[in-house]
Design a protein around this motif. Structure first.
Motif, mmCIF file in Angstrom:
data_model
loop_
_atom_site.group_PDB
_atom_site.id
_atom_site.type_symbol
_atom_site.label_atom_id
_atom_site.label_comp_id
_atom_site.label_asym_id
_atom_site.label_seq_id
_atom_site.Cartn_x
_atom_site.Cartn_y
_atom_site.Cartn_z
ATOM 1 N N TYR A 154 -4.512 44.816 38.812
ATOM 2 C CA TYR A 154 -4.629 45.276 40.038
ATOM 3 C C TYR A 154 -4.605 46.690 40.692
ATOM 4 C CZ TYR A 154 -4.747 40.007 39.983
ATOM 5 O OH TYR A 154 -4.634 38.727 39.650
ATOM 6 N N LEU A 157 -6.652 47.928 43.407
ATOM 7 C CA LEU A 157 -6.462 47.328 44.703
ATOM 8 C C LEU A 157 -5.292 47.659 45.217
ATOM 9 C CD1 LEU A 157 -7.195 43.567 44.389
ATOM 10 C CD2 LEU A 157 -8.552 45.026 45.647
ATOM 11 N N ASP A 232 -15.587 37.601 47.841
ATOM 12 C CA ASP A 232 -15.081 37.914 46.553
ATOM 13 C C ASP A 232 -13.971 39.025 46.445
ATOM 14 O OD1 ASP A 232 -16.750 36.389 45.130
ATOM 15 O OD2 ASP A 232 -18.155 38.148 45.188
ATOM 16 N N ILE A 233 -13.921 39.963 47.482
ATOM 17 C CA ILE A 233 -12.579 40.937 47.396
ATOM 18 C C ILE A 233 -11.656 40.167 48.037
ATOM 19 C CG2 ILE A 233 -11.964 42.890 48.749
ATOM 20 C CD1 ILE A 233 -14.868 44.050 48.522
ATOM 21 N N ASP A 236 -10.104 38.249 45.217
ATOM 22 C CA ASP A 236 -9.419 39.257 44.280
ATOM 23 C C ASP A 236 -7.786 39.600 44.683
ATOM 24 O OD1 ASP A 236 -11.425 39.579 42.432
ATOM 25 O OD2 ASP A 236 -12.312 41.657 43.208
ATOM 26 N N TRP A 237 -7.910 39.896 46.036
ATOM 27 C CA TRP A 237 -6.480 40.148 46.756
ATOM 28 C C TRP A 237 -5.540 38.886 46.763
ATOM 29 C CZ3 TRP A 237 -4.221 44.330 47.961
ATOM 30 C CH2 TRP A 237 -5.113 45.524 48.308
ATOM 31 N N GLY A 239 -5.510 36.656 44.187
ATOM 32 C CA GLY A 239 -4.703 36.764 42.892
ATOM 33 C C GLY A 239 -3.429 37.747 42.881
ATOM 34 N N LEU A 240 -3.931 38.853 43.504
ATOM 35 C CA LEU A 240 -2.573 39.912 43.591
ATOM 36 C C LEU A 240 -1.541 39.299 44.381
ATOM 37 C CD1 LEU A 240 -1.108 42.480 43.300
ATOM 38 C CD2 LEU A 240 -2.645 43.629 44.917
#
Length: 260
Positions: A154, A157, A232-233, A236-237, A239-240
């Protein structure tokens, strides 16, 4: 509650005091007096969480002027205490609203927060994660290294956090949002200029939204904020954020064990 806190507060006629929350970062008490009820927040650990209490209080004062947070009646950094009015309303976690209405309400509050112009520095996610890993390493160096490895995918990000600064709460749980008129929000210690998508993902994670609720929240947010969100973004965040939450709780658990 320590007696010296009560004697220094600008309130009189204390009838009773009772703990509302005992945690690692804060202890919270309700104080009932002849003239009204108050909440006293005692700050505990700051450094392991990377918290700036003076900044937190200044942010809350600005937000109180926007009628979004309780007034700061008293603050003493040396004693580590802050006094504010007791909110006589249900929070979203305990409100009578249905699930859909709670999600809608949270989306409206999120959009309102993101529109505010608050004077506060950009929140450094990289430094915050370093604080967490360094803190955990004092208890378990191997676990800290494992989390550092898990955070590596990550990196983009993390390094890009705050590239398009938006004022964010960063911990908008249901129990931090009160169904009042106007809505009131508490616990601004993680607030700052940051990333809108991180804040949305944090709300989804802390409230344990399932996939359907996540989409409902983002749809409602888009309608209120007038912006389009890249799903999608945000995922992703998410998951972080889930990894950060696990790191935070491991640090939190070790600090609790140390307190015993």
């Amino acid at each position: 509650m320590q007696q010296q806190w009560l004697t220094s507060l600008p309130i009189h006629g204390v009838i009773s005091t009772a703990p509302l929350l005992r945690g690692v970062a804060n202890d919270v008490y309700r104080i009932n007096t002849t003239s009204g009820s108050y909440v006293l927040k005692h700050f505990r650990y700051d450094h392991p969480y990377g918290l700036d209490r003076a900044q937190e209080v200044e942010v809350q004062r600005q937000l109180a002027a926007h009628a979004l947070a309780p007034e700061v009646i008293y603050f003493d950094l040396a004693q580590g205490v802050m006094l504010q009015p007791f909110i006589d309303a249900a929070d979203l976690a305990h409100s009578e609203l249905g699930v859909s209405d709670r999600i809608q309400y949270l989306a409206e509050v999120s959009a309102h927060i993101h529109r505010l112009q608050i004077e506060v520095p950009v929140w450094s996610l990289r430094l915050r994660l370093k604080h967490y890993c360094d803190g955990l390493a004092k208890f378990d160096a191997e676990r800290a290294r494992q989390f550092q490895k898990r955070l590596q995918p990550y990196k983009k990000l993390i390094e890009g956090f705050g590239a398009h600064p938006t004022f964010c709460h960063n911990d908008l749980a249901y129990h931090h949002v009160f169904v009042s008129e106007p809505p009131l929000v508490i616990d601004w210690e993680y607030a700052g200029m940051g990333d809108r998508n991180f804040d949305l993902a944090s709300s989804m994670q802390v409230n344990q939204f399932d996939a359907r609720q996540q989409m409902a929240f983002l749809n409602a947010y888009e309608a209120q904020a007038g912006v389009q969100i890249n799903r999608d973004i945000v995922l992703d965040w998410l998951g972080l954020v889930e990894t950060i939450s696990q790191l935070w709780y491991e640090l939190h658990h070790n600090l609790q064990q140390q307190m015993r």
